[in-house]
Design a protein around this motif. Sequence first.
Motif, short mmCIF file in Angstrom:
data_model
loop_
_atom_site.label_atom_id
_atom_site.label_comp_id
_atom_site.label_asym_id
_atom_site.label_seq_id
_atom_site.Cartn_x
_atom_site.Cartn_y
_atom_site.Cartn_z
N PRO A 164 0.80 -1.23 0.00
CA PRO A 164 0.00 0.00 0.00
C PRO A 164 0.83 1.28 0.00
CG PRO A 164 -0.84 -1.55 1.63
CD PRO A 164 0.42 -2.12 1.09
N ARG A 165 1.92 1.32 0.74
CA ARG A 165 2.73 2.55 0.77
C ARG A 165 3.39 2.80 -0.58
NH1 ARG A 165 6.69 2.43 5.50
NH2 ARG A 165 7.24 4.45 4.65
N ALA A 166 3.90 1.74 -1.20
CA ALA A 166 4.50 1.88 -2.52
C ALA A 166 3.44 2.28 -3.55
CB ALA A 166 5.18 0.58 -2.94
N ALA A 167 2.25 1.73 -3.41
CA ALA A 167 1.16 2.08 -4.32
C ALA A 167 0.80 3.56 -4.21
CB ALA A 167 -0.07 1.22 -4.03
N MET A 168 0.81 4.08 -3.00
CA MET A 168 0.51 5.49 -2.80
C MET A 168 1.59 6.37 -3.43
SD MET A 168 -1.57 7.78 -1.80
CE MET A 168 -2.76 6.78 -0.94
N VAL A 169 2.83 5.94 -3.33
CA VAL A 169 3.92 6.70 -3.95
C VAL A 169 3.75 6.71 -5.48
CG1 VAL A 169 6.42 6.75 -4.37
CG2 VAL A 169 5.55 6.33 -2.07
N VAL A 170 3.45 5.56 -6.05
CA VAL A 170 3.24 5.48 -7.50
C VAL A 170 2.08 6.38 -7.92
CG1 VAL A 170 2.54 3.96 -9.39
CG2 VAL A 170 4.24 3.19 -7.75
N LEU A 171 0.99 6.34 -7.18
CA LEU A 171 -0.17 7.17 -7.51
C LEU A 171 0.16 8.65 -7.37
CD1 LEU A 171 -3.16 6.91 -8.29
CD2 LEU A 171 -3.70 7.05 -5.86
N ARG A 172 0.84 9.02 -6.30
CA ARG A 172 1.20 10.41 -6.04
C ARG A 172 2.12 10.95 -7.13
NH1 ARG A 172 5.67 12.08 -3.43
NH2 ARG A 172 6.10 10.09 -2.45
N ILE A 173 3.12 10.17 -7.52
CA ILE A 173 4.06 10.60 -8.55
C ILE A 173 3.39 10.67 -9.91
CG2 ILE A 173 6.15 9.90 -9.79
CD1 ILE A 173 7.28 9.02 -7.06
N THR A 174 2.53 9.72 -10.21
CA THR A 174 1.81 9.74 -11.48
C THR A 174 0.94 10.99 -11.59
OG1 THR A 174 1.78 7.33 -11.58
CG2 THR A 174 0.18 8.49 -12.95
N LEU A 175 0.20 11.29 -10.54
CA LEU A 175 -0.63 12.49 -10.51
C LEU A 175 0.23 13.73 -10.72
CD1 LEU A 175 -3.30 14.02 -9.96
CD2 LEU A 175 -2.75 13.84 -7.51
N ALA A 176 1.34 13.81 -10.00
CA ALA A 176 2.22 14.98 -10.09
C ALA A 176 2.76 15.16 -11.50
CB ALA A 176 3.36 14.84 -9.09
N THR B 48 -8.01 11.04 -8.12
CA THR B 48 -6.66 10.64 -7.69
C THR B 48 -6.14 11.56 -6.60
OG1 THR B 48 -6.20 9.71 -9.86
CG2 THR B 48 -4.31 10.18 -8.46
N ALA B 49 -6.33 12.86 -6.78
CA ALA B 49 -5.89 13.82 -5.75
C ALA B 49 -6.64 13.58 -4.45
CB ALA B 49 -6.10 15.25 -6.24
N LEU B 50 -7.93 13.29 -4.54
CA LEU B 50 -8.71 13.00 -3.34
C LEU B 50 -8.21 11.73 -2.64
CD1 LEU B 50 -11.08 14.09 -1.71
CD2 LEU B 50 -12.60 12.72 -3.15
N VAL B 51 -7.91 10.70 -3.42
CA VAL B 51 -7.39 9.45 -2.85
C VAL B 51 -6.03 9.69 -2.18
CG1 VAL B 51 -6.49 7.15 -3.44
CG2 VAL B 51 -8.68 7.93 -4.38
N VAL B 52 -5.17 10.47 -2.83
CA VAL B 52 -3.86 10.77 -2.23
C VAL B 52 -4.05 11.52 -0.92
CG1 VAL B 52 -1.74 12.12 -2.52
CG2 VAL B 52 -2.57 10.68 -4.39
N ALA B 53 -4.95 12.51 -0.90
CA ALA B 53 -5.19 13.27 0.32
C ALA B 53 -5.75 12.38 1.43
CB ALA B 53 -6.15 14.43 0.05
N MET B 54 -6.64 11.47 1.09
CA MET B 54 -7.26 10.61 2.09
C MET B 54 -6.37 9.47 2.55
SD MET B 54 -11.06 10.38 0.39
CE MET B 54 -11.68 9.20 1.57
N GLY B 55 -5.49 8.99 1.67
CA GLY B 55 -4.76 7.78 1.97
C GLY B 55 -3.31 7.98 2.36
N TYR B 56 -2.83 9.20 2.27
CA TYR B 56 -1.41 9.42 2.53
C TYR B 56 -1.11 9.35 4.02
CZ TYR B 56 3.24 11.40 2.48
OH TYR B 56 4.58 11.59 2.64
N SER B 57 -0.05 8.65 4.33
CA SER B 57 0.48 8.67 5.70
C SER B 57 1.99 8.73 5.57
CB SER B 57 0.04 7.44 6.49
OG SER B 57 0.62 6.28 5.95
N LYS B 58 2.61 9.36 6.53
CA LYS B 58 4.07 9.55 6.48
C LYS B 58 4.82 8.24 6.66
CE LYS B 58 4.54 14.29 7.35
NZ LYS B 58 5.64 15.16 7.19
N GLY B 59 4.14 7.21 7.02
CA GLY B 59 4.80 5.92 7.20
C GLY B 59 5.43 5.79 8.59
N LYS B 60 5.96 4.62 8.83
CA LYS B 60 6.55 4.35 10.15
C LYS B 60 7.93 3.79 10.01
CE LYS B 60 2.06 3.75 12.01
NZ LYS B 60 1.02 2.97 12.43
#
Length: 129
Positions: free
Chosen positions: A10-22, A117-129
């Motif tokens: 999931p964290r890698a997926a969020m990075v891929v989605l965030r970078i694709t959107l950007a 996609t922007a909404l999903v990034v905003a809702m799903g992003y976490s800084k990680g642990k």
Amino acid sequence: MNFWNHLHHPRAAMVVLRITLALLLLFHGWSKITGGIGGIEKMVASHGLPHWLAYAVYLGEVVAPLLLLIGVWVVPAALVVVVNMLVALVLVHSGHFLSIGSSGGWALELQAFFLVTALVVAMGYSKGK
């Protein structure tokens, strides 16, 4: 181990989605940088708003995508993109909601992709642990 478990990141997926959107939004921003925003200024003014509000497009299509790309202020940047897309839908695309494009898809599928996609990034992003 099940094959599908190897794909669950999931964290890698969020990075891929965030970078694709950007990256995809930056193409639109680059177009505004190189071609100007005269058309957007006219649209904004035609809705009775001050023409200088058109410059906010640079926030939504250049600044926010750059922040998303480097992973800084991700949630606020994604929310700026959401607002940018809502404004674009109202100002530019309000007459296209029921339109089909020349390839047979929804005429607003790109705008919908950016917004959701922007909404999903905003809702799903976490800084990680």
